[in-house]
Design an enzyme around this catalytic site. Structure first.
Site, PDB file in Angstrom:
ATOM      1  N   CYS A 213     -24.937 -47.535 -12.754  1.00  0.00           N
ATOM      2  CA  CYS A 213     -26.097 -48.241 -13.260  1.00  0.00           C
ATOM      3  C   CYS A 213     -26.032 -48.346 -14.792  1.00  0.00           C
ATOM      4  CB  CYS A 213     -27.355 -47.513 -12.781  1.00  0.00           C
ATOM      5  SG  CYS A 213     -28.892 -48.433 -12.914  1.00  0.00           S
ATOM      6  N   THR A 214     -27.099 -47.999 -15.495  1.00  0.00           N
ATOM      7  CA  THR A 214     -27.129 -48.132 -16.951  1.00  0.00           C
ATOM      8  C   THR A 214     -26.327 -47.050 -17.661  1.00  0.00           C
ATOM      9  OG1 THR A 214     -29.233 -46.932 -16.969  1.00  0.00           O
ATOM     10  CG2 THR A 214     -29.334 -49.345 -17.002  1.00  0.00           C
TER      11      THR A 214
END
Length: 323
Positions: free
Chosen positions: A110-111
């Site tokens: 993800c981030t």
């Protein structure tokens, strides 16, 4: 493929996304169920070695302090994502900048890819992240070749994945690389997930890629498209169903969904064809007709344009019959 012991070092910090951590860790830990195989030695570290509070409020207790970790050959460093609204934790980025390249593999979920980018570890590489952060990554880190669509991207020793559950997909791919398809498939079945969603598959389906229209007639048209991909779905046909003029319909649809009617129709049709190629034994000509393309060549052009490969190659790589 390797049967030698491997280490997985997981970086924790306040605000981390809990599933970014536990999803991949469950995949790696599952190897312990295979007698006679060397599993993964999993270690978690936080900047101060103290418990961290995840974004959802859970508390995770690390095994040690980040400064004591020295990744080397055989070590996969896992960088989960979080809600980054301000500056990054400098101890994380400093450690990654100093020690990240020493790992055999750098993996972000993800981030978490933003942390790798901030540390300069994605410069000159292809990478992805959660769809909502792709624009930020491209803007803030121009040296990174951001690919917004894939579930995950491998570029040499660096692997970046999309939002949240994509970390499970990537972890399964790494287990398959290390221990073979049979082991990875058994773990996937145990976790009740697919072994391999395509790495080049869009992060979300056509229905999620576009916003849901606010007005009932347009929402009804979106639902109709989804349920009848093989019907005539030109602007005039859809406008008549919404009881609007073609010009008014096209303008309103784009304003409320963020895409043109034609683009939305193509996304739905490709998505439907993709599922049939993955899950059914129907011929490509039949799939083309069912999905509204009329002939295999039109389907082929849409697949190459959208997924970067023709339907036959897509089925060969991702069809369930390959197992």
């Amino acid at each position: 493929m390797s049967s030698s012991p491997r280490n997985v070092l997981v970086l924790l910090y306040d605000g981390v996304q809990s599933l970014d951590v536990t999803g991949p860790v469950e995949v790696f830990a599952a190897l312990a169920r295979f007698p006679g195989r060397d599993g993964y030695a999993i270690r978690t570290v936080s900047p101060a070695g103290e418990p961290v509070r995840t974004g959802s409020g859970l508390t995770l207790v690390p095994d040690g302090e980040l400064a004591s970790a020295r990744p080397g050959p055989g070590t996969t460093v896992l960088v989960p994502g979080g809600q980054f609204t301000g500056d990054f934790e400098p101890r994380l980025t400093d450690w990654l900048r100093t020690h990240g390249s020493g790992a055999e593999r750098l993996v972000s979920v993800c981030t978490g890819g933003l942390l790798l980018a901030e540390a300069g570890l994605l410069d000159g590489r292809r990478a992805t992240t959660h769809w909502y952060a792709c624009e930020r990554m491209a803007r803030d880190y121009p040296a990174v070749a951001v690919e917004p669509d894939p579930i995950y991207v491998r570029d040499g020793p660096v692997a970046t994945s999309a939002g949240v559950t994509a970390g499970i997909d990537l972890a399964l791919a790494l287990v398959e690389e290390d221990h073979g398809q049979d082991v990875a498939l058994t773990i996937a079945r145990h976790l009740v997930v697919f072994l391999r969603r395509p790495g080049n598959q869009a992060q979300f389906s056509a229905q999620l890629a576009a916003q849901t229209a606010r007005r009932d007639p347009l929402r009804d048209v979106q639902q109709w498209i989804t349920e009848h991909p093989g019907e005539k779905l030109g602007v005039e046909d859809l406008a008549a169903r919404a009881r609007l003029s073609p010009r008014h319909f096209a303008r309103a649809f784009h304003a409320e969904t963020g895409v043109t009617p034609g683009r939305y129709v193509e996304r739905v049709r490709v998505d439907h064809a993709r599922r049939l190629l993955e899950e059914s034994g129907e011929g490509i000509a039949q799939i083309a007709r069912v999905c509204g393309y009329g002939n295999p060549e039109a389907l082929r052009r849409a697949f190459v344009r959208t997924l970067g490969q023709p339907p036959a190659e897509y089925r060969r790589r991702f069809g369930t019959s390959r197992h």
